[in-house]
Write an enzyme that holds these catalytic residues in place. Structure first.
Site, PDB file in Angstrom:
ATOM      1  N   CYS A  11       0.443   2.663   8.695  1.00 39.21           N
ATOM      2  CA  CYS A  11       1.376   1.578   8.422  1.00 39.21           C
ATOM      3  C   CYS A  11       0.803   0.165   8.224  1.00 39.21           C
ATOM      4  CB  CYS A  11       2.347   1.577   9.611  1.00 39.21           C
ATOM      5  SG  CYS A  11       3.920   0.843   9.314  1.00 39.21           S
TER       6      CYS A  11
ATOM      7  N   CYS B 205       2.652  -2.422  15.451  1.00 38.28           N
ATOM      8  CA  CYS B 205       2.572  -2.140  14.010  1.00 38.28           C
ATOM      9  C   CYS B 205       1.974  -3.321  13.271  1.00 38.28           C
ATOM     10  CB  CYS B 205       3.975  -1.852  13.484  1.00 38.28           C
ATOM     11  SG  CYS B 205       4.039  -1.680  11.693  1.00 38.28           S
TER      12      CYS B 205
ATOM     13  N   CYS C  68       7.299  -6.699   7.040  1.00 36.01           N
ATOM     14  CA  CYS C  68       8.476  -6.202   7.752  1.00 36.01           C
ATOM     15  C   CYS C  68       8.917  -7.254   8.758  1.00 36.01           C
ATOM     16  CB  CYS C  68       8.179  -4.885   8.455  1.00 36.01           C
ATOM     17  SG  CYS C  68       9.640  -4.182   9.247  1.00 36.01           S
TER      18      CYS C  68
ATOM     19  N   CYS D  56       3.320   8.480   1.185  1.00 37.71           N
ATOM     20  CA  CYS D  56       4.007   7.542   2.066  1.00 37.71           C
ATOM     21  C   CYS D  56       4.210   6.246   1.282  1.00 37.71           C
ATOM     22  CB  CYS D  56       3.108   7.340   3.286  1.00 37.71           C
ATOM     23  SG  CYS D  56       3.703   6.170   4.452  1.00 37.71           S
TER      24      CYS D  56
ATOM     25  N   GLU E  24       0.829  -1.187   0.000  1.00 38.64           N
ATOM     26  CA  GLU E  24       0.000   0.000   0.000  1.00 38.64           C
ATOM     27  C   GLU E  24       0.869   1.245   0.000  1.00 38.64           C
ATOM     28  OE1 GLU E  24      -2.231   0.216   3.630  1.00 38.64           O
ATOM     29  OE2 GLU E  24      -0.490   0.963   4.671  1.00 38.64           O
TER      30      GLU E  24
ATOM     31  N   ASN F 250      -2.380   4.409  16.827  1.00 41.95           N
ATOM     32  CA  ASN F 250      -3.535   4.205  15.955  1.00 41.95           C
ATOM     33  C   ASN F 250      -4.000   2.758  16.134  1.00 41.95           C
ATOM     34  OD1 ASN F 250      -5.324   5.041  14.020  1.00 41.95           O
ATOM     35  ND2 ASN F 250      -3.919   4.774  12.312  1.00 41.95           N
TER      36      ASN F 250
ATOM     37  N   SER G 230      12.169   6.050  14.163  1.00 41.81           N
ATOM     38  CA  SER G 230      11.061   5.642  15.025  1.00 41.81           C
ATOM     39  C   SER G 230      11.642   5.168  16.346  1.00 41.81           C
ATOM     40  CB  SER G 230      10.262   4.525  14.342  1.00 41.81           C
ATOM     41  OG  SER G 230       9.772   4.995  13.108  1.00 41.81           O
ATOM     42  N   LEU G 231      11.732   6.084  17.271  1.00 40.61           N
ATOM     43  CA  LEU G 231      12.405   5.793  18.547  1.00 40.61           C
ATOM     44  C   LEU G 231      11.448   5.049  19.488  1.00 40.61           C
ATOM     45  CD1 LEU G 231      15.208   6.363  19.766  1.00 40.61           C
ATOM     46  CD2 LEU G 231      14.214   8.385  20.824  1.00 40.61           C
TER      47      LEU G 231
ATOM     48  N   CYS H 143       7.607  -4.936  15.163  1.00 48.49           N
ATOM     49  CA  CYS H 143       7.244  -4.038  16.266  1.00 48.49           C
ATOM     50  C   CYS H 143       5.819  -4.386  16.732  1.00 48.49           C
ATOM     51  CB  CYS H 143       7.302  -2.586  15.812  1.00 48.49           C
ATOM     52  SG  CYS H 143       8.947  -2.116  15.245  1.00 48.49           S
TER      53      CYS H 143
HETATM   54  N1  SAH Z   1       9.994   0.783   9.263  1.00 48.52           N
HETATM   55  C1  SAH Z   1      10.139   2.181   9.275  1.00 48.52           C
HETATM   56  C2  SAH Z   1       9.190   2.893   8.345  1.00 48.52           C
HETATM   57  C3  SAH Z   1       7.769   2.399   8.325  1.00 48.52           C
HETATM   58  S1  SAH Z   1       6.850   2.469   9.857  1.00 48.52           S
HETATM   59  C4  SAH Z   1      10.009   2.739  10.669  1.00 48.52           C
HETATM   60  O1  SAH Z   1       9.654   1.997  11.577  1.00 48.52           O
HETATM   61  O2  SAH Z   1      10.305   3.913  10.838  1.00 48.52           O
HETATM   62  C5  SAH Z   1       6.234   4.119   9.816  1.00 48.52           C
HETATM   63  C6  SAH Z   1       5.827   4.707  11.143  1.00 48.52           C
HETATM   64  O3  SAH Z   1       4.539   4.248  11.555  1.00 48.52           O
HETATM   65  C7  SAH Z   1       6.773   4.408  12.299  1.00 48.52           C
HETATM   66  O4  SAH Z   1       7.171   5.617  12.891  1.00 48.52           O
HETATM   67  C8  SAH Z   1       5.924   3.605  13.256  1.00 48.52           C
HETATM   68  O5  SAH Z   1       6.360   3.835  14.566  1.00 48.52           O
HETATM   69  C9  SAH Z   1       4.526   4.115  12.951  1.00 48.52           C
HETATM   70  N2  SAH Z   1       3.462   3.198  13.324  1.00 48.52           N
HETATM   71  C10 SAH Z   1       3.391   1.879  13.094  1.00 48.52           C
HETATM   72  N3  SAH Z   1       2.250   1.368  13.585  1.00 48.52           N
HETATM   73  C11 SAH Z   1       1.580   2.388  14.152  1.00 48.52           C
HETATM   74  C12 SAH Z   1       0.321   2.507  14.837  1.00 48.52           C
HETATM   75  N4  SAH Z   1      -0.456   1.444  15.012  1.00 48.52           N
HETATM   76  N5  SAH Z   1      -0.043   3.721  15.280  1.00 48.52           N
HETATM   77  C13 SAH Z   1       0.738   4.804  15.084  1.00 48.52           C
HETATM   78  N6  SAH Z   1       1.913   4.759  14.439  1.00 48.52           N
HETATM   79  C14 SAH Z   1       2.341   3.566  13.985  1.00 48.52           C
HETATM   80 FE1  SF4 Z   2       8.606  -2.599  10.555  1.00 48.18          FE
HETATM   81 FE2  SF4 Z   2       8.490   0.069  10.937  1.00 48.18          FE
HETATM   82 FE3  SF4 Z   2       6.348  -1.478  11.416  1.00 48.18          FE
HETATM   83 FE4  SF4 Z   2       8.457  -1.639  13.036  1.00 48.18          FE
HETATM   84  S1  SF4 Z   2       7.161   0.172  12.706  1.00 48.18           S
HETATM   85  S2  SF4 Z   2       7.331  -3.394  12.179  1.00 48.18           S
HETATM   86  S3  SF4 Z   2      10.132  -1.337  11.600  1.00 48.18           S
HETATM   87  S4  SF4 Z   2       7.312  -1.149   9.440  1.00 48.18           S
END
Ligand code: SAH
Ligand code: SF4
Length: 354
Positions: A333, A117, A110, A103, A90, A290, A214-215, A114
């Protein structure tokens, strides 16, 4: 058959030469694809008819197929795309304050898993090619073009970890930034990473682009819990890579911090975050979680989010709360693909996730 989308300019010249044509023909082809958005070789009318025929027998121009477009009330547009091998990805267009940001995804899932996510739950499927990454931009630009709108910014924040697909992401960036490609200014292009230190170091040396990290937690214990990759790439290595990242004057690294109720959103976490980033030029994006079905987290209430922000601001950090865009269409995401792959391709849940 060679795929023309994703070929670098010098590769295109080599290819054109191999077909017995002059190298400058390469520039005509890239102009058609990247400047004019033309994908039909027959329409590349400044090439001779015989060369067009030869080209169409030896090469093709493939864009991801749009399987579904979903538009939210706030203007967010989400594309479900199908790649040549049937893989689903997507990309999302997010209009905001005079900018229109796309985006893009860099992998079809992935591997980093995480916990907050949805893409992480899909697991790693495969890396995207540069052509598939740039193809997402071409599709979105075309879509906006039919509405008389322009794409202004690109963020690598879709599905996947861009720095674990470094080579193809770098090629895609060359095409996105290059004047023989899409000619985006580096100021308008951001790579977001979960924090792969060697990838960050390499990117800093090789490509001028904005960096987002993404800390999501200010200490290893909390981060280990929500981002398992932190055990392999702990915070000290990540922060060292960030401290050494070359920045143009006045530019900052974006720190993304998804706020999860009771997990990483206390005042202690905020104060630890202040200490952690001290000395590094950053701006902090606070992203209230989210939610999605079955998620083991919830979004903190707004007062808590504001309190967290206040601690950062009091410490003279630039911290904003990012509005969750496209919530009603699950535009965070990886959510649509995850929904459609668990329910069958036609049954994606468009509105139940936020
Ligand atoms: N893998 C990379 C880029 C894709 S993720 C990364 O982790 O930076 C893009 C962003 O979406 C990240 O900052 C992640 O922390 C955020 N994200 C993922 N799932 C989310 C959710 N359920 N609610 C809010 N932000 C989310
Ligand atoms: Fe992968 Fe980024 Fe999602 Fe973490 S937040 S699972 S690194 S896409």
């Amino acid at each position: 058959m060679k795929e023309l989308v994703g070929m670098l300019p010098d590769e295109m010249e080599q290819f054109v030469l191999s077909l017995g044509e002059k190298p400058f023909r390469a520039r005509q082809i890239t102009d058609w694809i990247y400047k004019k958005g033309v994908t039909d070789i027959e329409m590349m009318t400044d090439l001779s008819g015989s060369f067009r025929l030869l080209l169409s027998h030896n090469a093709r121009v493939t864009l991801p197929a749009v399987t579904k477009v979903t538009e939210a009330a706030d203007g967010t547009v989400k594309f479900l795309l199908e790649l040549a091998d049937g893989a689903a990805i997507e990309s999302v267009i997010i209009p905001d304050e005079g900018r229109t940001t796309l985006c893009v995804s860099s992998q079809t899932g992935c591997a980093l898993g995480c916990a907050f996510c949805m893409t992480g739950r899909l697991g790693k499927r495969r890396d995207l090619t540069a052509g598939e990454i740039v193809g997402q931009v071409l599709v979105a630009r075309d879509y906006l073009g039919t509405r008389g709108e322009a794409l202004t910014n690109i963020v690598f924040m879709g599905m996947g970890e861009p720095l674990l697909n470094y080579d193809e992401v770098r090629r895609a960036l060359t095409l996105i930034l290059g004047d023989r490609g899409l000619s985006f200014s580096w100021r308008h292009v951001t790579v977001s990473t979960a924090g792969i230190p060697e990838g960050i170091t390499r990117l800093g040396k090789e490509v001028l682009v904005n960096l987002a990290v993404s800390l999501n937690a200010p200490d290893d214990q909390t981060r280990d819990r929500i981002m398992p990759m932190n055990r392999k790439y702990p915070l000290d290595a990540l922060m060292a890579a960030l401290a050494a990242y070359p920045l143009k004057r006045g530019r900052r690294i974006t720190i993304e911090y998804v706020l999860l109720s009771g997990v990483n959103d206390t005042e202690d976490h905020a104060r630890a975050l202040v200490r952690l980033v001290r000395g590094i030029p950053v701006k902090i994006n606070l992203i209230p979680f989210n939610p999605f079905p079955g998620a083991p987290f919830s979004r903190p209430d707004y007062g808590r989010v504001l309190g967290f922000q206040e601690i950062l601001i009091s410490a003279h950090l630039n911290a904003i709360i990012r509005k969750s865009k496209g919530g009603g269409i699950a535009a965070a995401c990886g959510q649509l693909v995850a929904a459609s792959s668990t329910r069958g391709r036609s049954g994606g849940n468009e509105n139940g996730t936020a």
